[in-house]
Write a protein that holds these residues in place. Sequence first.
Motif, short mmCIF file in Angstrom:
data_model
loop_
_atom_site.label_atom_id
_atom_site.label_comp_id
_atom_site.label_asym_id
_atom_site.label_seq_id
_atom_site.Cartn_x
_atom_site.Cartn_y
_atom_site.Cartn_z
N THR A 28 0.81 -1.22 0.00
CA THR A 28 0.00 0.00 0.00
C THR A 28 0.85 1.27 0.00
OG1 THR A 28 -1.86 -1.13 1.01
CG2 THR A 28 -1.80 1.27 1.24
N PRO A 29 1.85 1.41 0.86
CA PRO A 29 2.67 2.64 0.80
C PRO A 29 3.38 2.81 -0.55
CG PRO A 29 3.14 1.42 2.82
CD PRO A 29 2.25 0.56 1.99
N ILE A 30 3.77 1.72 -1.17
CA ILE A 30 4.42 1.80 -2.48
C ILE A 30 3.44 2.36 -3.52
CG2 ILE A 30 5.43 0.46 -4.37
CD1 ILE A 30 6.55 -1.43 -2.15
N VAL A 31 2.23 1.80 -3.56
CA VAL A 31 1.21 2.26 -4.51
C VAL A 31 0.84 3.71 -4.24
CG1 VAL A 31 -1.17 1.92 -5.29
CG2 VAL A 31 0.32 -0.05 -4.97
N VAL A 32 0.68 4.06 -2.97
CA VAL A 32 0.32 5.44 -2.60
C VAL A 32 1.38 6.41 -3.11
CG1 VAL A 32 0.25 6.98 -0.59
CG2 VAL A 32 -1.14 4.91 -0.64
N ASN A 33 2.64 6.11 -2.90
CA ASN A 33 3.69 7.04 -3.28
C ASN A 33 3.92 7.07 -4.79
OD1 ASN A 33 4.77 8.41 -0.81
ND2 ASN A 33 4.67 6.29 -0.14
N ILE A 34 3.72 5.97 -5.47
CA ILE A 34 3.77 5.99 -6.94
C ILE A 34 2.62 6.84 -7.47
CG2 ILE A 34 3.45 4.60 -9.03
CD1 ILE A 34 5.04 2.37 -7.61
N LYS A 63 -6.27 6.78 -10.88
CA LYS A 63 -6.73 5.38 -10.95
C LYS A 63 -6.05 4.54 -9.86
CE LYS A 63 -8.64 5.07 -15.44
NZ LYS A 63 -10.04 5.26 -15.13
N LEU A 64 -4.76 4.76 -9.64
CA LEU A 64 -4.06 4.04 -8.57
C LEU A 64 -4.63 4.38 -7.20
CD1 LEU A 64 -0.29 4.07 -9.64
CD2 LEU A 64 -1.84 2.12 -9.53
N ILE A 65 -4.95 5.64 -6.99
CA ILE A 65 -5.54 6.04 -5.71
C ILE A 65 -6.85 5.30 -5.48
CG2 ILE A 65 -6.75 7.96 -4.58
CD1 ILE A 65 -4.41 9.72 -5.46
N ALA A 81 -2.51 6.87 6.55
CA ALA A 81 -3.32 5.65 6.51
C ALA A 81 -2.44 4.40 6.40
CB ALA A 81 -4.32 5.70 5.36
N ALA A 82 -1.43 4.47 5.55
CA ALA A 82 -0.52 3.33 5.39
C ALA A 82 0.22 3.05 6.69
CB ALA A 82 0.46 3.60 4.26
N LEU A 83 0.62 4.09 7.40
CA LEU A 83 1.29 3.91 8.69
C LEU A 83 0.34 3.30 9.71
CD1 LEU A 83 3.81 4.43 10.46
CD2 LEU A 83 2.83 6.66 10.98
N LEU A 84 -0.88 3.78 9.77
CA LEU A 84 -1.86 3.24 10.70
C LEU A 84 -2.20 1.78 10.39
CD1 LEU A 84 -4.27 6.28 11.03
CD2 LEU A 84 -2.77 5.36 12.81
N ALA A 85 -2.12 1.42 9.11
CA ALA A 85 -2.50 0.07 8.68
C ALA A 85 -1.57 -1.00 9.25
CB ALA A 85 -2.54 -0.02 7.17
N MET A 112 -9.84 5.61 6.20
CA MET A 112 -9.11 6.66 5.48
C MET A 112 -8.91 6.32 4.00
SD MET A 112 -6.30 7.89 8.32
CE MET A 112 -5.64 9.24 7.33
N VAL A 113 -8.49 5.10 3.70
CA VAL A 113 -8.25 4.77 2.29
C VAL A 113 -9.55 4.76 1.50
CG1 VAL A 113 -6.08 3.56 2.67
CG2 VAL A 113 -8.20 2.26 2.59
N ASN A 114 -10.67 4.47 2.15
CA ASN A 114 -11.95 4.52 1.46
C ASN A 114 -12.37 5.96 1.13
OD1 ASN A 114 -12.52 1.77 1.19
ND2 ASN A 114 -13.28 1.66 3.28
N ARG A 115 -11.79 6.93 1.79
CA ARG A 115 -12.08 8.33 1.53
C ARG A 115 -10.99 9.03 0.72
NH1 ARG A 115 -14.73 5.89 4.87
NH2 ARG A 115 -16.77 6.51 5.56
#
Length: 125
Positions: A21-27, A43-45, A94-98, A110-113
């Motif tokens: 998830t953090p990889i996808v978020v940052n890309i 689209k990735l988000i 969100a990635a940190l909390l996950a 958070m990721v749903n929003r």
Amino acid sequence: MNQRSLLVRAIWFLAIGWWATPIVVNIAWALNVTVILAPIGIKLINLVPTVLTLQEPRSFTAPAAARGQHSLAVRALYFVGIGWWLSFLWANLAALLAVTIVGLPVAIWMVNRLPFVTSLYRFHG
């Protein structure tokens, strides 16, 4: 499409979701700061919940999706002024909390929003 079982989603999260998830978020964020690649970043988000927990992407019809949406111009201005940097902070938090048991429910919320935080896009249905 039917949602995958909780067991499958939990195994996915433990094996892949927490670190992917953090990889996808940052890309996605890196793509969003470019004009040409921003549509791919968006689209990735929208796929972040799927990457985190294999949650099925939300489906919607065009008329239902259009109801209650801000205009494209408003959403574009929001994205340029606020959405691109706020979504970066939001998604990384969100990635940190996950990766914590206590924070996981908040991370999923958070990721749903994330699409709304990024561009004021509202899912319906």
